[in-house]
Design a protein around this motif. Structure first.
Motif, PDB file in Angstrom:
ATOM      1  N   PRO A 221       2.140   1.915  -2.903  1.00  0.00           N
ATOM      2  CA  PRO A 221       3.258   3.134  -2.759  1.00  0.00           C
ATOM      3  C   PRO A 221       4.182   3.195  -1.990  1.00  0.00           C
ATOM      4  CG  PRO A 221       1.394   3.844  -0.846  1.00  0.00           C
ATOM      5  CD  PRO A 221       0.893   2.606  -1.933  1.00  0.00           C
TER       6      PRO A 221
ATOM      7  N   SER B 147       7.101   3.592  -5.643  1.00  0.00           N
ATOM      8  CA  SER B 147       7.360   4.979  -4.364  1.00  0.00           C
ATOM      9  C   SER B 147       7.605   6.510  -4.857  1.00  0.00           C
ATOM     10  CB  SER B 147       8.311   3.794  -3.681  1.00  0.00           C
ATOM     11  OG  SER B 147       9.583   3.654  -4.204  1.00  0.00           O
TER      12      SER B 147
ATOM     13  N   HIS C  53       6.786   7.387  -8.162  1.00  0.00           N
ATOM     14  CA  HIS C  53       6.379   7.939  -8.774  1.00  0.00           C
ATOM     15  C   HIS C  53       4.837   7.715  -8.246  1.00  0.00           C
ATOM     16  CE1 HIS C  53       9.003   7.156 -11.891  1.00  0.00           C
ATOM     17  NE2 HIS C  53       9.072   5.387 -11.489  1.00  0.00           N
ATOM     18  N   ALA C  54       4.576   7.523  -6.998  1.00  0.00           N
ATOM     19  CA  ALA C  54       3.197   7.300  -6.496  1.00  0.00           C
ATOM     20  C   ALA C  54       2.439   8.838  -6.596  1.00  0.00           C
ATOM     21  CB  ALA C  54       2.918   7.272  -4.818  1.00  0.00           C
ATOM     22  N   HIS C  55       2.944   9.761  -6.858  1.00  0.00           N
ATOM     23  CA  HIS C  55       2.367  11.148  -6.462  1.00  0.00           C
ATOM     24  C   HIS C  55       1.681  11.130  -7.862  1.00  0.00           C
ATOM     25  CE1 HIS C  55       6.154  11.341  -8.420  1.00  0.00           C
ATOM     26  NE2 HIS C  55       5.494  12.829  -9.304  1.00  0.00           N
ATOM     27  N   GLN C  56       1.912  11.079  -9.617  1.00  0.00           N
ATOM     28  CA  GLN C  56       1.718  10.650 -10.178  1.00  0.00           C
ATOM     29  C   GLN C  56      -0.218   9.676 -10.228  1.00  0.00           C
ATOM     30  OE1 GLN C  56       3.915   9.136 -13.098  1.00  0.00           O
ATOM     31  NE2 GLN C  56       6.120  10.817 -12.386  1.00  0.00           N
ATOM     32  N   TYR C  57      -0.363   9.513  -9.186  1.00  0.00           N
ATOM     33  CA  TYR C  57      -1.328   9.365  -9.054  1.00  0.00           C
ATOM     34  C   TYR C  57      -2.202   9.210  -7.847  1.00  0.00           C
ATOM     35  CZ  TYR C  57       0.277   6.117 -13.130  1.00  0.00           C
ATOM     36  OH  TYR C  57       1.065   5.901 -14.440  1.00  0.00           O
ATOM     37  N   PRO C  58      -2.902  10.945  -7.561  1.00  0.00           N
ATOM     38  CA  PRO C  58      -3.191  10.988  -6.430  1.00  0.00           C
ATOM     39  C   PRO C  58      -4.563  10.590  -6.551  1.00  0.00           C
ATOM     40  CG  PRO C  58      -3.152  12.620  -7.804  1.00  0.00           C
ATOM     41  CD  PRO C  58      -2.713  11.448  -8.720  1.00  0.00           C
TER      42      PRO C  58
ATOM     43  N   ASN D 264      -4.756   3.599  -1.826  1.00  0.00           N
ATOM     44  CA  ASN D 264      -3.256   2.618  -1.293  1.00  0.00           C
ATOM     45  C   ASN D 264      -3.976   1.654  -0.806  1.00  0.00           C
ATOM     46  OD1 ASN D 264      -4.295   3.457   0.680  1.00  0.00           O
ATOM     47  ND2 ASN D 264      -2.388   4.668   1.480  1.00  0.00           N
TER      48      ASN D 264
END
Length: 603
Positions: free
Chosen positions: A445, A451, A453-458, A462
């Motif tokens: 992330p 960084s 687009h991290a919310h698209q892969y919850p 990490n």
């Protein structure tokens, strides 16, 4: 009759024994063949005979040339023919000295199938007791045997720094090319006292027969030019060539072994095949030149960042770890490649030592190579990623939650290996293993590419770190130099291609661990990694900056990918150690006692 009241028959028996002993001292090779039943090849006879009464001896003999097989009857003959003889078998690691001692024991007990004519004469000379039925003791600190003539042979198994102030007539250093200098400086004084020295009573020392000189024998295949063994090889050779008969050096390469003769005729079955040498040359040429051709590796003086002696000091006999038992923590470093370079993954076990803090063991080294291709280039990137996913499962442990035992995954993000576009993208999504069980993806992330687009892969873990070589390469190799100098990185011992390794059990007994094909491959790859590490040099540019790379003469002969992944791991280790120091809990102070404490101070 005489003072001891011996019969004439007994006197004649002692005379015969004395004649046999004197004959054996004069013809030791024939003694070994007739009384021990052990036949020697012609080059072994030559080495044996030239070493028999020479104080300073060095055997530079390649792999499979029979160093241990030759050293064992040499020690046996010395102890049988010289009363009150004392010898020590020494090596850089205790298991190596034990292995040679066990060779002597097996010869005495006629337990070696390849030696068909062995006798039990030597076995009958060992001192036995109710507690020791065969005469060979296996104390964890030192294996030993004693003969009825007072001779004693011991192996030094423990820390060589604790073995001082001993007396010896022979120090035999097995695999001395890979032993630290401290082994020799602490043990060579064992033989300092003159063997002819006698004092006491009314003895006229001028009338006593001359004794065999005390001996130092260094036996090994070739190592590197910065080792103690090489310095002895160079010095002894010069003195031997100048005619000093106190020195003898045997340089037995694979060519001598392959074309060995027996009683002047070419022996039909050799100890070593040309095919084995050729295979070793293809797999690791520099190592093969050392081990089979007796060509010492030249070290790179101040430009070489990791000395071979440092690698040797930090190598230990252990089985490579191919999977987690659930109680270990691992970091996996990947240097991906698609076409011409090596694609490498190096897993390392990280553990916390109460005295030294975080340390790591190099557990494995995997090359994602397509064995179907003639040039053995890397397999396709999707296949590499699938193989890596299985490694994630193996090193995490089958009964652990996803990546519970994976501290970090480090992937080189350079453009050449597609670390971002192929590897990082390929690890984002959830995936299923061969049993259909779903597992989380991996994401970095903090990387600019992910960084936002991290919310698209919850659901992605990490525990992935994309490492930029342009940004971090110098820092990684600086960390490697620092961690190696502190002895915080451990490697497996150099593999001798025997199919097994000898481990020391908790009870002090040696056990042979049979290696699987994957474990053998891991040891071979770790050895290649060590060769790459000692081949990395530092180069200083005109503006004062430093870069780390292979020297020009080695860039087409050896890779640097395995060394690069180990530098990545060292970088993570250094950062982990710094973090543990910064976050270390400070000791609590009981301020309730502060007034009385302050008042007690004399200002």
């Amino acid at each position: 009759m005489n003072d001891h009241n011996m019969s004439q028959r007994k006197i004649e028996g002692f005379i015969k024994l004395a004649k046999v002993i004197q004959w054996g001292r004069k013809y030791p090779v024939r003694f070994v063949e007739r009384f021990l039943g052990l036949e020697l090849l012609d080059y072994q006879k030559y080495v044996f005979m030239e070493s028999w009464s020479t104080p300073f001896v060095l055997w530079c003999m390649g792999r499979n040339s029979g160093k241990t097989t030759l050293g064992s009857p040499f020690i046996m003959a010395k102890s049988a023919l010289i009363p009150n003889f004392e010898a020590y078998i020494l090596a850089g690691v205790g298991s190596q000295s034990q292995e040679m001692f066990m060779k002597i024991e097996k010869i005495a007990k006629r337990e070696i199938a390849s030696f068909t004519g062995l006798t039990d004469i030597f076995y009958n000379e060992t001192v036995k007791s109710a507690a020791n039925s065969d005469g060979f003791t296996h104390n964890p600190a030192s294996f030993s045997y004693k003969l009825y003539n007072g001779s004693v042979v011991r192996s030094l198994n423990g820390s060589f720094d604790n073995n001082r102030s001993k007396r010896s007539n022979l120090n035999f250093y097995d695999e001395s090319g890979f032993a630290p200098d401290e082994l020799f400086t602490t043990s060579e004084p064992f033989t300092t006292q003159n063997s002819d020295f006698r004092l006491g009573g009314e003895t006229d020392v001028t009338l006593l027969p001359k004794q065999f000189p005390n001996q130092l024998i260094y036996a090994s295949s070739a190592s590197s030019t910065d080792t103690y063994f090489y310095r002895k090889y160079r010095d002894f050779s010069k003195k031997m060539i100048l005619g000093d008969r106190r020195y003898f050096v045997a340089d037995i390469s694979s060519d001598v072994v392959i074309s060995a003769t027996y009683n002047g005729k070419l022996y039909p079955v050799s100890l070593l095949s040309q095919e084995k040498v050729d295979t070793a040359m293809r797999e690791n040429k520099e190592k093969a030149l050392r081990e089979y051709k007796n060509i010492f590796t030249t070290e790179g003086s101040d430009q070489q960042i990791i000395k071979r002696a440092t690698i040797i000091r930090n190598s230990e006999v252990r089985v490579p770890v191919l999977a987690n038992d659930g109680n270990r923590k691992f970091v996996l470093a990947v240097d991906p490649a698609r076409q011409h370079d090596n694609s490498i993954c190096t897993p390392a076990e990280f553990y916390y030592d109460d005295n030294q803090g975080w340390k790591m063991n190099i557990s494995n080294s995997v090359s994602f190579v397509d064995i179907a291709k003639k040039k053995k280039t890397p397999m396709k990137t999707p296949d590499q990623i699938n193989h890596f996913k299985q490694m994630l499962l193996d090193y995490n442990g089958s009964r652990s939650a996803d990546y519970e035992n994976i501290l970090q995954v480090l992937i080189d993000s350079g453009a050449g290996g597609a670390g971002v576009s192929a590897w990082a993208d390929g690890l984002l999504e959830e995936w299923s293993d061969v049993r259909g069980i779903k597992h989380k993806g991996l994401i970095d992330p903090t990387h600019d590419e992910y960084s936002i687009h991290a919310h698209q892969y919850p659901n992605a873990s990490n525990k992935l770190k994309l490492v930029s070589p342009q940004k971090y390469k110098k820092d990684m190799f600086d960390a490697l130099i620092e961690m190696m100098s502190l002895d915080l990185i451990s490697f497996t011992e150099t593999y001798d291609n025997k199919g097994f390794i000898t481990l020391l059990g908790d009870d002090g007994e040696n056990t042979q661990y049979k290696l699987s094909s994957d474990e053998e491959m891991a040891l071979v790859n770790i050895d290649i990694a060590k060769e790459e590490l000692v081949s990395i040099y530092s180069f200083k540019s005109t503006n004062g900056s430093i870069r780390y790379d292979l020297p020009p003469d080695k860039q087409s002969k050896i890779g640097d990918d395995r060394a690069y992944t180990i530098a990545m791991l060292a970088w993570y280790l250094r950062n982990l150690r710094r973090e543990s120091i910064v976050n270390k809990e400070k000791p609590k102070v009981n301020w309730s006692n502060a007034p009385s404490f302050i008042s007690s101070i004399d200002f």
